[in-house]
Design a protein around this motif. Structure first.
Motif, PDB file in Angstrom:
ATOM      1  N   GLU A 194     -15.254   3.518  -3.366  1.00  0.00           N
ATOM      2  CA  GLU A 194     -15.929   4.371  -3.829  1.00  0.00           C
ATOM      3  C   GLU A 194     -15.496   5.783  -2.420  1.00  0.00           C
ATOM      4  O   GLU A 194     -15.750   7.095  -2.200  1.00  0.00           O
ATOM      5  CB  GLU A 194     -17.588   4.670  -3.282  1.00  0.00           C
ATOM      6  N   THR A 195     -13.729   5.910  -2.381  1.00  0.00           N
ATOM      7  CA  THR A 195     -13.032   6.846  -1.359  1.00  0.00           C
ATOM      8  C   THR A 195     -12.338   7.229  -2.224  1.00  0.00           C
ATOM      9  O   THR A 195     -11.795   6.451  -2.917  1.00  0.00           O
ATOM     10  CB  THR A 195     -12.462   5.570  -0.002  1.00  0.00           C
ATOM     11  N   GLU A 196     -11.819   8.422  -1.377  1.00  0.00           N
ATOM     12  CA  GLU A 196     -11.140   9.516  -2.227  1.00  0.00           C
ATOM     13  C   GLU A 196      -9.507   8.687  -1.985  1.00  0.00           C
ATOM     14  O   GLU A 196      -9.072   8.190  -0.097  1.00  0.00           O
ATOM     15  CB  GLU A 196     -10.944  10.235  -1.938  1.00  0.00           C
ATOM     16  N   ASN A 197      -8.513   8.795  -2.588  1.00  0.00           N
ATOM     17  CA  ASN A 197      -7.163   8.460  -1.813  1.00  0.00           C
ATOM     18  C   ASN A 197      -7.173   6.918  -1.877  1.00  0.00           C
ATOM     19  O   ASN A 197      -6.451   6.539   0.159  1.00  0.00           O
ATOM     20  CB  ASN A 197      -6.369   9.847  -1.176  1.00  0.00           C
ATOM     21  N   PRO A 198      -7.869   5.808  -2.060  1.00  0.00           N
ATOM     22  CA  PRO A 198      -7.381   4.909  -1.022  1.00  0.00           C
ATOM     23  C   PRO A 198      -6.623   3.891  -0.899  1.00  0.00           C
ATOM     24  O   PRO A 198      -6.532   3.295   0.418  1.00  0.00           O
ATOM     25  CB  PRO A 198      -8.470   4.091  -2.177  1.00  0.00           C
ATOM     26  N   ARG A 199      -5.378   3.996  -1.664  1.00  0.00           N
ATOM     27  CA  ARG A 199      -4.320   3.301  -1.097  1.00  0.00           C
ATOM     28  C   ARG A 199      -3.479   4.490   0.685  1.00  0.00           C
ATOM     29  O   ARG A 199      -2.904   3.787   1.085  1.00  0.00           O
ATOM     30  CB  ARG A 199      -2.661   3.968  -1.945  1.00  0.00           C
ATOM     31  N   LYS A 200      -4.361   5.600   0.571  1.00  0.00           N
ATOM     32  CA  LYS A 200      -4.089   6.257   1.901  1.00  0.00           C
ATOM     33  C   LYS A 200      -5.187   6.213   3.216  1.00  0.00           C
ATOM     34  O   LYS A 200      -4.986   5.717   4.217  1.00  0.00           O
ATOM     35  CB  LYS A 200      -3.793   7.989   2.026  1.00  0.00           C
ATOM     36  N   ASN A 201      -6.456   6.906   2.412  1.00  0.00           N
ATOM     37  CA  ASN A 201      -7.290   6.138   3.326  1.00  0.00           C
ATOM     38  C   ASN A 201      -7.511   4.875   4.029  1.00  0.00           C
ATOM     39  O   ASN A 201      -8.734   4.320   5.195  1.00  0.00           O
ATOM     40  CB  ASN A 201      -8.384   6.996   3.238  1.00  0.00           C
ATOM     41  N   VAL A 202      -7.580   3.482   3.107  1.00  0.00           N
ATOM     42  CA  VAL A 202      -7.746   2.284   4.114  1.00  0.00           C
ATOM     43  C   VAL A 202      -7.345   1.916   4.429  1.00  0.00           C
ATOM     44  O   VAL A 202      -7.915   1.530   5.416  1.00  0.00           O
ATOM     45  CB  VAL A 202      -8.376   2.050   2.261  1.00  0.00           C
ATOM     46  N   PRO A 203      -6.151   2.100   4.448  1.00  0.00           N
ATOM     47  CA  PRO A 203      -5.176   1.962   5.279  1.00  0.00           C
ATOM     48  C   PRO A 203      -5.130   2.342   6.576  1.00  0.00           C
ATOM     49  O   PRO A 203      -5.458   1.964   8.201  1.00  0.00           O
ATOM     50  CB  PRO A 203      -3.510   1.363   4.848  1.00  0.00           C
ATOM     51  N   ALA A 204      -5.225   3.967   6.579  1.00  0.00           N
ATOM     52  CA  ALA A 204      -6.304   4.622   7.672  1.00  0.00           C
ATOM     53  C   ALA A 204      -6.510   4.236   8.453  1.00  0.00           C
ATOM     54  O   ALA A 204      -7.154   4.556   9.782  1.00  0.00           O
ATOM     55  CB  ALA A 204      -5.790   5.645   7.867  1.00  0.00           C
ATOM     56  N   ALA A 205      -7.823   4.158   8.177  1.00  0.00           N
ATOM     57  CA  ALA A 205      -9.480   3.770   8.764  1.00  0.00           C
ATOM     58  C   ALA A 205      -8.768   2.791   9.364  1.00  0.00           C
ATOM     59  O   ALA A 205      -9.856   2.288  10.207  1.00  0.00           O
ATOM     60  CB  ALA A 205     -10.708   3.858   7.230  1.00  0.00           C
ATOM     61  N   ILE A 206      -8.550   1.182   8.696  1.00  0.00           N
ATOM     62  CA  ILE A 206      -8.532   0.056   9.094  1.00  0.00           C
ATOM     63  C   ILE A 206      -7.947  -0.096  10.713  1.00  0.00           C
ATOM     64  O   ILE A 206      -8.292  -0.326  11.443  1.00  0.00           O
ATOM     65  CB  ILE A 206      -7.748  -1.155   8.593  1.00  0.00           C
ATOM     66  N   LYS A 207      -6.964   1.198  10.575  1.00  0.00           N
ATOM     67  CA  LYS A 207      -5.861   0.872  12.087  1.00  0.00           C
ATOM     68  C   LYS A 207      -6.488   2.140  13.065  1.00  0.00           C
ATOM     69  O   LYS A 207      -7.061   1.623  13.922  1.00  0.00           O
ATOM     70  CB  LYS A 207      -4.783   1.740  11.960  1.00  0.00           C
TER      71      LYS A 207
END
Length: 552
Positions: free
Chosen positions: A273-286
């Motif tokens: 349910e996240t916008e632009n998961p390719r960018k936001n998911v790695p950033a969020a994890i870090k």
């Protein structure tokens, strides 16, 4: 406006790279239309309405809760300040291995109920079934725990009122919030989580000042590390004291640390349910990992500086501000106004955690339903993308909080904490295992991991590290039940393991599933490699903008 109309209007331009087509937005409105397009790929009508800052705070909100504000005192009492600090750092490294594993899979395949889907596709459908249900069970139990604590917190001000009143009120409030569009949920959780972050930062500053001599005790420094000591002996009579008793204290804290850290993996659930998961998911994890590790490690360190592990308040049976090591530290320093303030903050903390419990539990149920591992009616969503059936089912388990009316609150807390904490370690072990299988499947297809949107480092060794220690902790976490043998303690410690095995074996016998071979793994369904949706994202240029981007 349709995609063809957009192209005809000249608002978008196409760039061909090989056989793929990428659409490049020229304005923010174009990016918004791309976001709507991205939503077409999502299961069961979910909408990509969560921004990066929402994703960050959902993970923090589900993690920083009673485990840190109340349960951390027990960790200090069992293993001492140094033992607890090492235990939290050690579990933090395990969590990091889990998060990097999850990041690589979630950016390649950002699906809701991700843990279930990965286990089903990469290893065995029975593992996906057992993993999904044990994880959902964990969050449902945690929700009941948090509702219990809300009542106990308010009883601090109104001791004559029944806990049932507050359990009922907050059950209704949290259920309503989770029935609203996910963007509203994200904003609500963002606000509550900011309260937690500010509180923890404030306590760290407070602790530094008190340790430097601002309190009535004068300069404390590392005095409590010297007397009574840095490591606390635990179960000395059973294990003979000495170094062994101190190691036992350290190992006993690992399950408490696991309970405190549980929720970090919510980033993977929200990826769908996240916008632009390719960018936001790695950033969020870090960002999420580093910030949570900073908050937890620094807080445990500060508590260990201010409160000796022999303080009786650390093992209090209460679940309100009187049991919080934050308050104990303030009382020892001579600050009298803090208990009421901390109690109010604890209420926000628990509401935020309960909110995340229902969100994550409902999305896991939806993922199970999408995989055919749960009833089909759980896939029903509203027009705004809320899986209302899954939210209702998860919320109903909050009524287990009423058990507190007929049992001692501390007993209920211990049962729920052990159930959820062990289930968390089981889930983390499965995530590491799924990542190992994922990497093998890529190798079988001769796909380089360098082509992935996010590439985890130190692999596959880091995933094996997390898998090994997660399993080791699962097996050994109930050792106190054998010193001496206690049937009740045994089932409290291993009920989640027993349930997981029953679910796995039962599903395999009934459905007759087979292990998924590396060359048969489905790496295409829901994969983002062919996603041509793009997002209008501008990197901050001002100092304040960069600071806010780091925070959120």
């Amino acid at each position: 406006m349709s995609q063809s109309e957009i192209s005809d209007a000249g608002a978008m331009k196409e760039v061909r790279a090989g056989s793929s087509v990428k659409s490049l937005p020229l304005s923010g409105s174009d990016g918004a239309r791309d976001a709507e397009k991205q939503g077409e790929q999502q299961p069961a009508g979910l909408k990509r309405k969560l921004k990066s800052r929402h994703l960050q705070m959902i993970a923090i909100g589900g993690t920083i809760g009673t485990g840190l504000f109340i349960g951390s005192g027990g960790a200090i009492a069992k293993s001492g300040p140094a033992g607890a600090l090492i235990a939290y750092i050690f579990v933090g490294t395990i969590i990091y291995s889990v998060m990097t594993s999850l990041g690589e899979m979630a950016t390649y395949m950002p699906v809701t109920g991700a843990f279930t889907a990965y286990a089903t596709r990469f290893i065995d459908p029975s593992l996906g079934f057992a993993m999904g249900w044990i994880y959902w069970f964990s969050w449902a139990m945690t929700y009941a725990l948090e509702l219990t604590v809300t009542g106990l917190i308010i009883q601090y001000w109104a001791p004559d009122l029944s806990i049932a009143i507050f359990i009922s009120v907050f059950w209704v409030v949290i259920s309503i919030i989770n029935m609203l569009p996910v963007s509203f949920y994200g904003e609500f959780e963002f606000g509550l989580s900011m309260v937690k972050v500010i509180t923890v930062l404030g306590f760290i500053i407070f602790a530094i000042c008190i340790a430097a001599g601002a309190g009535q005790q004068g300069v404390i420094g590392f005095d409590n590390w010297k007397n009574p000591g840095a490591f606390a002996p635990y179960l000395s009579e059973q294990v003979g004291g000495g170094a062994m008793a101190k190691f036992v204290g350290f190992w006993a804290v690992l399950i408490q640390a696991g309970f405190s850290y549980q929720g970090t993996e919510l980033v993977g659930i929200a990826a769908g349910e996240t916008e632009n998961p390719r960018k936001n998911v790695p950033a969020a994890i870090k960002k999420t990992f580093y910030r949570i590790l900073f908050f937890f490690v620094c807080t445990i360190f500060c508590i260990g500086l201010l409160v000796p592990y022999t303080n009786e308040g650390l093992l209090s049976d209460q679940s309100d501000a009187t049991a919080s090591p934050f308050v104990i530290a303030a009382k020892l320093a001579g600050v009298k106004v803090l208990p009421g303030i901390i109690n109010a903050i604890l209420l926000f903390v628990v509401i935020s955690a309960a909110n995340s419990n229902v969100y994550s539990g409902s999305r896991i149920l939806l993922g199970l339903a999408n995989d055919g591992s749960a009833p089909a009616f759980l896939k029903r969503t509203t027009k705004s993308g809320v899986p209302y059936a899954a939210v209702i089912v998860t919320s109903l388990f909050g009524f287990l909080a009423y058990l507190n009316l007929s049992n001692n609150a501390a007993v209920v807390f211990d049962w729920f904490m052990n159930i959820t904490a062990v289930a968390g370690f089981i889930t983390w072990a499965c995530i590491n295992g799924c990542h190992i299988a994922f990497m093998r499947a890529l190798a079988a297809r001769q796909v380089s991991r360098d082509t992935l949107p996010y590439r985890a480092f130190w692999e596959p060794y880091f995933a094996w590290y997390g898998l090994f220690f997660n399993i080791l902790i699962i097996i050994t976490q109930g050792f106190t039940a054998f010193l001496p043998w206690n049937v009740s303690d045994f089932f409290t410690s291993y009920v989640s393991v027993i349930l997981f095995v029953v679910l796995f074996v039962g599903h395999k016998l009934i459905m007759k599933t087979t292990y998924v071979r590396c060359d048969e793994v489905d790496l295409d369904t829901d994969a983002s490699k062919d996603d041509d949706a793009t997002w209008s994202i501008e990197d901050p240029t001002t100092l304040w903008g960069k600071f806010w981007a780091w925070m959120c």
